[in-house]
Design an enzyme around this catalytic site. Sequence first.
Site, PDB file in Angstrom:
ATOM      1  N   GLY A 150     -10.111   1.216 -12.419  1.00 55.09           N
ATOM      2  CA  GLY A 150      -9.317   0.077 -12.075  1.00 55.09           C
ATOM      3  C   GLY A 150     -10.158  -0.518 -11.004  1.00 55.09           C
TER       4      GLY A 150
ATOM      5  N   GLN B 267     -13.012  -6.833  -5.242  1.00 52.01           N
ATOM      6  CA  GLN B 267     -14.016  -5.762  -5.087  1.00 52.01           C
ATOM      7  C   GLN B 267     -15.408  -6.094  -5.244  1.00 52.01           C
ATOM      8  OE1 GLN B 267     -11.243  -2.740  -6.741  1.00 52.01           O
ATOM      9  NE2 GLN B 267     -12.315  -1.563  -5.471  1.00 52.01           N
TER      10      GLN B 267
ATOM     11  N   CYS C 196     -11.657   5.318  -4.030  1.00 55.29           N
ATOM     12  CA  CYS C 196     -11.549   3.942  -4.259  1.00 55.29           C
ATOM     13  C   CYS C 196     -13.116   3.657  -4.246  1.00 55.29           C
ATOM     14  CB  CYS C 196     -11.025   3.075  -2.931  1.00 55.29           C
ATOM     15  SG  CYS C 196     -11.076   1.489  -3.125  1.00 55.29           S
ATOM     16  N   LEU C 197     -13.533   2.778  -5.267  1.00 58.65           N
ATOM     17  CA  LEU C 197     -14.825   2.364  -5.394  1.00 58.65           C
ATOM     18  C   LEU C 197     -15.396   1.581  -3.979  1.00 58.65           C
ATOM     19  CD1 LEU C 197     -14.924   1.231  -9.029  1.00 58.65           C
ATOM     20  CD2 LEU C 197     -15.416   3.457  -8.134  1.00 58.65           C
TER      21      LEU C 197
ATOM     22  N   HIS D 258      -2.539   0.659  -6.773  1.00 54.87           N
ATOM     23  CA  HIS D 258      -3.621   0.805  -6.116  1.00 54.87           C
ATOM     24  C   HIS D 258      -4.445  -0.652  -6.167  1.00 54.87           C
ATOM     25  CE1 HIS D 258      -7.295   2.815  -4.611  1.00 54.87           C
ATOM     26  NE2 HIS D 258      -7.880   1.748  -5.198  1.00 54.87           N
ATOM     27  N   GLU D 259      -4.509  -1.112  -7.543  1.00 54.12           N
ATOM     28  CA  GLU D 259      -5.142  -2.327  -7.800  1.00 54.12           C
ATOM     29  C   GLU D 259      -4.648  -3.378  -7.358  1.00 54.12           C
ATOM     30  OE1 GLU D 259      -8.208  -2.197  -8.405  1.00 54.12           O
ATOM     31  OE2 GLU D 259      -8.052   0.124  -8.919  1.00 54.12           O
TER      32      GLU D 259
ATOM     33  N   HIS E 166      -5.130  -4.249  -3.535  1.00 53.49           N
ATOM     34  CA  HIS E 166      -6.127  -4.839  -3.179  1.00 53.49           C
ATOM     35  C   HIS E 166      -6.198  -6.293  -3.171  1.00 53.49           C
ATOM     36  CE1 HIS E 166      -9.551  -2.141  -3.129  1.00 53.49           C
ATOM     37  NE2 HIS E 166      -9.313  -1.219  -4.189  1.00 53.49           N
TER      38      HIS E 166
END
Length: 215
Positions: A68, A73, A126-127, A168-169, A172
Amino acid sequence: MPTPSPRAPLAEQVEQLLTTDGPLPVVAAGDPVLRRPAEPFDGQLDPALLARFVEALRRTMHAAPGVGLAAPQVGVALRIAVVEDPAPVPDEVRRAHGRVPLPFRVLVNPAYEPVGPARTAFFEGCLSVPGWQAVVARPARVRLTGADEDGRALDEVVSGWPARIVQHETDHLAGVLYLDRAEPRSLSSNQAMAERWTQPTPHEAARALGFVLPE
């Protein structure tokens, strides 16, 4: 490539990002764009630019690799995210996590609410927080609402690992990182994860590191 100015119009920011054909730079924790609520999408990008931006998000997610990626991000404060999970995991992990394939999709202005009281706790990464993972307890099932990139309404119940991904997304887009919801004592480096905590569930980690999993 220069970093887009946060004061520039969103369409201008996106055009600036898309001057390259490769993956977009992923913003790391500590950048304010990850800590403020993103702007609801309301046509700030025309359909052609939106399609190009979605494709760039998809390429970036695949290159990372991740399951995702939210627009903040990559420095764009818009309520847009992409998700996709081919779920290439062993059967034991698949069963424990409820991890089933999640086809590529775009989430525009998504929101979620729990469905029922059940919660599950697993390690997440997480990225935008590279190198680390921590256990996060989340609702096992959620009602996902919003729209897709063509404006078609979304209203569905999602469960298992796909529910974790969309939570999670969507977080963000509200300026929330998974660390805000994590069990602090579970924080582990990727190296520690590989050496110690590869079990399908985090029960052993909870015993060794001294944290409590939800009932």
